[in-house]
Structures are given as C-alpha cells and as structure tokens.
Design a protein around this motif. Structure first.
Motif, PDB file in Angstrom:
ATOM      1  N   TRP A 168       0.833  -1.207   0.000  1.00 20.37           N
ATOM      2  CA  TRP A 168       0.000   0.000   0.000  1.00 20.37           C
ATOM      3  C   TRP A 168       0.859   1.246   0.000  1.00 20.37           C
ATOM      4  O   TRP A 168       0.678   2.152  -0.793  1.00 20.37           O
ATOM      5  CB  TRP A 168      -0.920   0.008   1.207  1.00 20.37           C
ATOM      6  CG  TRP A 168      -1.404   1.386   1.538  1.00 20.37           C
ATOM      7  CD1 TRP A 168      -0.906   2.239   2.469  1.00 20.37           C
ATOM      8  CD2 TRP A 168      -2.458   2.094   0.895  1.00 20.37           C
ATOM      9  NE1 TRP A 168      -1.598   3.413   2.464  1.00 20.37           N
ATOM     10  CE2 TRP A 168      -2.554   3.360   1.511  1.00 20.37           C
ATOM     11  CE3 TRP A 168      -3.331   1.779  -0.133  1.00 20.37           C
ATOM     12  CZ2 TRP A 168      -3.491   4.299   1.125  1.00 20.37           C
ATOM     13  CZ3 TRP A 168      -4.272   2.720  -0.515  1.00 20.37           C
ATOM     14  CH2 TRP A 168      -4.337   3.962   0.106  1.00 20.37           C
ATOM     15  N   GLU A 199       0.974   3.726  -3.000  1.00 17.65           N
ATOM     16  CA  GLU A 199       0.254   4.969  -2.759  1.00 17.65           C
ATOM     17  C   GLU A 199       1.161   6.175  -2.961  1.00 17.65           C
ATOM     18  O   GLU A 199       0.767   7.159  -3.585  1.00 17.65           O
ATOM     19  CB  GLU A 199      -0.301   4.987  -1.340  1.00 17.65           C
ATOM     20  CG  GLU A 199      -1.131   6.215  -1.080  1.00 17.65           C
ATOM     21  CD  GLU A 199      -1.190   6.553   0.385  1.00 17.65           C
ATOM     22  OE1 GLU A 199      -2.160   7.215   0.769  1.00 17.65           O
ATOM     23  OE2 GLU A 199      -0.279   6.182   1.119  1.00 17.65           O
ATOM     24  N   ASP A 255     -13.145   4.494  -1.535  1.00 15.47           N
ATOM     25  CA  ASP A 255     -12.443   3.443  -0.778  1.00 15.47           C
ATOM     26  C   ASP A 255     -12.002   3.927   0.601  1.00 15.47           C
ATOM     27  O   ASP A 255     -11.644   3.103   1.448  1.00 15.47           O
ATOM     28  CB  ASP A 255     -11.226   2.941  -1.558  1.00 15.47           C
ATOM     29  CG  ASP A 255     -10.282   4.066  -1.932  1.00 15.47           C
ATOM     30  OD1 ASP A 255     -10.411   4.586  -3.040  1.00 15.47           O
ATOM     31  OD2 ASP A 255      -9.420   4.413  -1.097  1.00 15.47           O
ATOM     32  N   ALA A 256     -12.034   5.224   0.847  1.00 22.40           N
ATOM     33  CA  ALA A 256     -11.630   5.741   2.156  1.00 22.40           C
ATOM     34  C   ALA A 256     -12.584   5.295   3.256  1.00 22.40           C
ATOM     35  O   ALA A 256     -12.188   5.212   4.428  1.00 22.40           O
ATOM     36  CB  ALA A 256     -11.548   7.276   2.119  1.00 22.40           C
ATOM     37  N   VAL A 273     -13.387   0.457   2.136  1.00 20.21           N
ATOM     38  CA  VAL A 273     -12.393  -0.555   2.514  1.00 20.21           C
ATOM     39  C   VAL A 273     -12.304  -0.713   4.033  1.00 20.21           C
ATOM     40  O   VAL A 273     -12.303  -1.843   4.536  1.00 20.21           O
ATOM     41  CB  VAL A 273     -11.021  -0.213   1.902  1.00 20.21           C
ATOM     42  CG1 VAL A 273      -9.959  -1.203   2.389  1.00 20.21           C
ATOM     43  CG2 VAL A 273     -11.097  -0.243   0.379  1.00 20.21           C
ATOM     44  N   THR A 299      -3.761  -1.094   8.962  1.00 20.35           N
ATOM     45  CA  THR A 299      -3.844  -1.028   7.513  1.00 20.35           C
ATOM     46  C   THR A 299      -5.115  -0.311   7.075  1.00 20.35           C
ATOM     47  O   THR A 299      -5.120   0.431   6.093  1.00 20.35           O
ATOM     48  CB  THR A 299      -3.817  -2.449   6.919  1.00 20.35           C
ATOM     49  OG1 THR A 299      -2.676  -3.142   7.410  1.00 20.35           O
ATOM     50  CG2 THR A 299      -3.751  -2.397   5.404  1.00 20.35           C
ATOM     51  N   TYR A 322      -6.301   4.038   4.398  1.00 17.57           N
ATOM     52  CA  TYR A 322      -7.207   4.447   3.325  1.00 17.57           C
ATOM     53  C   TYR A 322      -7.846   5.805   3.586  1.00 17.57           C
ATOM     54  O   TYR A 322      -7.864   6.651   2.691  1.00 17.57           O
ATOM     55  CB  TYR A 322      -8.260   3.357   3.102  1.00 17.57           C
ATOM     56  CG  TYR A 322      -7.671   2.112   2.474  1.00 17.57           C
ATOM     57  CD1 TYR A 322      -7.642   1.959   1.091  1.00 17.57           C
ATOM     58  CD2 TYR A 322      -7.124   1.109   3.256  1.00 17.57           C
ATOM     59  CE1 TYR A 322      -7.096   0.833   0.501  1.00 17.57           C
ATOM     60  CE2 TYR A 322      -6.562  -0.029   2.676  1.00 17.57           C
ATOM     61  CZ  TYR A 322      -6.557  -0.156   1.311  1.00 17.57           C
ATOM     62  OH  TYR A 322      -6.005  -1.268   0.729  1.00 17.57           O
ATOM     63  N   TYR A 379      -3.783   0.724  -8.438  1.00 18.87           N
ATOM     64  CA  TYR A 379      -4.245   0.998  -7.076  1.00 18.87           C
ATOM     65  C   TYR A 379      -5.488   0.172  -6.747  1.00 18.87           C
ATOM     66  O   TYR A 379      -5.602  -0.410  -5.655  1.00 18.87           O
ATOM     67  CB  TYR A 379      -4.537   2.496  -6.947  1.00 18.87           C
ATOM     68  CG  TYR A 379      -5.299   2.881  -5.701  1.00 18.87           C
ATOM     69  CD1 TYR A 379      -4.657   2.977  -4.466  1.00 18.87           C
ATOM     70  CD2 TYR A 379      -6.662   3.152  -5.762  1.00 18.87           C
ATOM     71  CE1 TYR A 379      -5.356   3.335  -3.328  1.00 18.87           C
ATOM     72  CE2 TYR A 379      -7.368   3.504  -4.627  1.00 18.87           C
ATOM     73  CZ  TYR A 379      -6.710   3.595  -3.411  1.00 18.87           C
ATOM     74  OH  TYR A 379      -7.407   3.945  -2.294  1.00 18.87           O
ATOM     75  N   LYS A 380      -6.434   0.095  -7.688  1.00 24.87           N
ATOM     76  CA  LYS A 380      -7.643  -0.693  -7.460  1.00 24.87           C
ATOM     77  C   LYS A 380      -7.324  -2.186  -7.393  1.00 24.87           C
ATOM     78  O   LYS A 380      -7.926  -2.922  -6.593  1.00 24.87           O
ATOM     79  CB  LYS A 380      -8.663  -0.402  -8.569  1.00 24.87           C
ATOM     80  CG  LYS A 380      -9.291   0.986  -8.470  1.00 24.87           C
ATOM     81  CD  LYS A 380     -10.435   1.148  -9.453  1.00 24.87           C
ATOM     82  CE  LYS A 380      -9.936   1.191 -10.883  1.00 24.87           C
ATOM     83  NZ  LYS A 380     -11.053   1.483 -11.831  1.00 24.87           N
ATOM     84  N   THR A 394      -5.866  -2.824  -3.997  1.00 26.15           N
ATOM     85  CA  THR A 394      -6.901  -2.783  -2.958  1.00 26.15           C
ATOM     86  C   THR A 394      -7.686  -4.089  -2.931  1.00 26.15           C
ATOM     87  O   THR A 394      -7.963  -4.643  -1.860  1.00 26.15           O
ATOM     88  CB  THR A 394      -7.850  -1.603  -3.205  1.00 26.15           C
ATOM     89  OG1 THR A 394      -7.095  -0.377  -3.228  1.00 26.15           O
ATOM     90  CG2 THR A 394      -8.909  -1.515  -2.119  1.00 26.15           C
ATOM     91  N   ASN A 450      -5.510  -6.757  -1.393  1.00 20.83           N
ATOM     92  CA  ASN A 450      -5.483  -6.608   0.064  1.00 20.83           C
ATOM     93  C   ASN A 450      -6.715  -7.231   0.714  1.00 20.83           C
ATOM     94  O   ASN A 450      -6.624  -7.955   1.707  1.00 20.83           O
ATOM     95  CB  ASN A 450      -5.409  -5.129   0.444  1.00 20.83           C
ATOM     96  CG  ASN A 450      -3.992  -4.610   0.477  1.00 20.83           C
ATOM     97  OD1 ASN A 450      -3.039  -5.369   0.397  1.00 20.83           O
ATOM     98  ND2 ASN A 450      -3.856  -3.306   0.585  1.00 20.83           N
TER      99      ASN A 450
END
Length: 367
Positions: free
Chosen positions: A7, A11, A36-37, A40, A94, A98, A296-297, A300, A303
């Motif tokens: 990440w 990021e 996603d903030a 996720v 983790t 986000y 990035y997606k 995610t 993860n």
C-alpha cells in the motif's frame, strides 16, 4: 512484501504522479475523500468481526472439550491464534491508511506492525505445511503415526513454528522505516527502504519463496503423495471378520473427511494470498510498472482478498468438520435445541431398527 508495505509504496508513487499530472498546485486544494476511504475500512471491520468471533469460538471449543484435543485440532487452534493476532494487530492499522493521508502512529509502530504482520503470515504458512505433513503421515503410516501424532507433539511443533517465524521475520526491522512525502501537504509514510534495488528484489523474492511458493509446493507434494493411498484400507480383514472390515472402512472415511477439510483450508490460503504476492513481484520486477489508479484498485482488491482468509477458516471448520459441529452444539445447545432434538429422535429410531434387525437375524440363526 505484504499488504501494508505494498500500500505505502504504491500509494506514494500513485499520489506523486497524480499530483503532478492532474492536481496542479496541491496546496490550494483540499484532500479528496475517495469511496475506498470508507468502503475498505468498513469491509475490514466486517472481516475483523467475523474473524475474531469465529476463531475465538474455535479455540474455545477445542480447549473446552477433551475429545477435541487431537493433533490436527491443535494445529487448527494454532492457525486460529495466528488469525486473531493478525486481525487485532495488523488489520486496524492497515485500514487507517485508506482514509488518512499518511502514517500517524510513529516509527516504532511502523516497524512493529509490519513485523507482526510478517510473523503471523509466516506462522500461518508453516502451520498449514505442518498440518499437511501431519495428514500425509497419518495416511501413509496409519498405525505407526498413532505413537507420534499426539497433542503434546503438535504443541511442541506449534511453539517451534512461532520461534522460527520470529527469527525469519527479523529483517523487517532493518528495512521498515518512516519516510517523508507529499500528499496535499507534507506527510509521513511507513514503507520499506533498501540500500539498493538489488537488495529490494532479493528481499521480495525471499518473502515470496519462503512465505508462499515453498509452502504451497510442499503442501501440493504431500497431497499428491496422499492421493496414491486414498481408498486403500489400513487394516485388511481376515477370516471374514466383518467388524474389522467395518472399523477399517470407518477409519478411512474419517481420515478422508479431515484431509478434505485441510485441503480446502490450504486452497483458500493459496487463492486468497496469491494475488497480493503476485502483485508484489510484478511491482518490483516488471520494469515498466506504472503506479496509477488501475494498479491501485488491483492492489486494494488483493489486500481485501488476503485479509478475508483470516475470517473464512472458522466457517470451513463449521461446515466440513463433523467434530466441530458436534462440539459447537454441546457448547451452545440453546442455538441447536431443535436440531439436537431431531437428531436424538433419529438416533433412537436408528438404534431401534438396528436392534430389530439383530433380533431377526438371531431368530433366523436359531431356526
């Protein structure tokens, strides 16, 4: 490289490119709040809730019922313990990455969280390998294994697994650190920093081999070897001894069910942790890797897949482990009152039928 480190490195690169290409002067704009903030962290919270309740119940049931204290169940309890530590000590930190722009927990927690994450994943891999080896040994040498496959042996192996995982994870302390960055203002990031690109590739390759590839290959070998023994009776009936034949078939059936449950657990680990492992290799070894919103997606999603593994194992035990289901019913009878009553009636009916058949056979023998 595991989810937290993936990440941060992704990021920081993604943020930097996004800032230069689309945001213009970042000091004049507010930090955007992406979907996603909140999505996720919400998903991680659900994983934590299900995983903590399920794994805690698994450990409680094994410790409460004496008949559940078998070698295989001790490994399952160790697996549940690694999942609990992982969920408590790693997932919340983790999840904060986000919604927050950077790392806010300081240098010590940066190293400690990454170290614990490495230790728990390493312990999970070795425990799964030990479980597979245990099942292979029980299948190939069913009588000989009775003397060695004891709860005490499983406990000693589990302790050694934790010690070995702590030792193998010590390099994290050398490479994990706080780095300064910029994302709508000065920020700090918890990420890996290596002396050179060669050191970075060597470390990532070591993690991939030690934590993923080698355990998967070892487990695959064990089960390929076991397939040759499936279906062969452990005790050959002699002199038309139907009781021995029945016990032999029953032993094979029970052993086969346990082995299937272990296979499902191993397959879930392989599928859930595979994407993030492959992503880490791709990020480090592919020369044209570009950190953008697409990668990035993908990261995610990878993860979320890896963290899901810690919450679905107890569900597997509940659906595939007959002994676990029986122990759950004994521990929480109020949840299964209707089912237990039905099963009791079925058992009484079956016993009555068995007695009736036995009586008829006895009468026929007398005639």
């Amino acid at each position: 490289m595991f989810p937290t480190e993936v990440w941060n490195s992704t990021e920081s690169a993604f943020n930097g490119s996004l800032e230069n290409e689309t945001l213009g002067e970042p000091e004049e704009e507010e930090q955007p709040f992406l979907t996603d903030a909140w999505l996720v962290p919400l998903f991680f919270s659900l994983i934590m809730l299900v995983g903590l309740v399920g794994n805690s119940l698994v450990i409680y049931v094994i410790s409460k019922h004496r008949q559940m204290r078998t070698a295989t169940n001790f490994y399952i309890a160790n697996l549940a313990a690694t999942d609990i530590i992982f969920l408590v000590c790693c997932v919340p930190f983790t999840a904060t990455l986000y919604p927050l722009p950077g790392w806010i927990f300081g240098d010590f927690m940066c190293k400690f969280v990454a170290f614990l994450q490495q230790v728990t994943v390493q312990a999970t891999c070795i425990t799964l390998t030990a479980m597979s080896g245990d099942r292979c040994y029980a299948t190939v040498y069913p009588l000989k294994s009775l003397r060695h496959r004891t709860p005490r042996t499983a406990m000693i192996v589990s302790v050694c697994i934790w010690i070995g995982s702590f030792i193998l994870s010590t390099p994290i302390f050398m490479y994990q650190r706080i780095e300064d960055g910029y994302w709508y203002g000065p920020q700090q990031y918890c990420m890996e920093r290596f002396p050179s690109k060669t050191h970075e590739k060597a470390f990532i390759l070591y993690q991939f081999i030690a934590v993923y590839l080698l355990p998967v290959l070892t487990i695959s070998f064990c089960y390929s070897f076991m397939l040759k023994r499936v279906g062969h009776p452990t005790v050959e009936p002699a002199d038309n001894n139907y009781q021995v034949h029945f016990l032999s078939e029953r032993t094979i059936t029970i052993r086969s069910k346990i082995s299937k449950m272990v296979v499902v657990i191993v397959l879930l680990f392989t599928v859930c942790w595979g994407p993030i492992q492959i992503f880490a290799l791709f990020q480090s070894f592919y020369p044209y890797f570009n950190a953008n919103y697409t990668t990035y997606k993908i990261k995610t999603w990878a993860n979320c897949m890896s963290y899901t593994n810690s919450s679905i194992n107890p569900i597997v035990y509940g659906f595939m482990g007959a002994s676990f289901r029986k122990s759950f019913r004994k521990t929480f009878p109020f949840l299964f009152r209707h089912k237990v009553r039905d099963s009791s009636m079925a058992s009484r009916t079956a016993n009555a039928e068995i007695k009736l058949v036995a009586t008829e056979e006895s009468n026929n023998d007398r005639k």
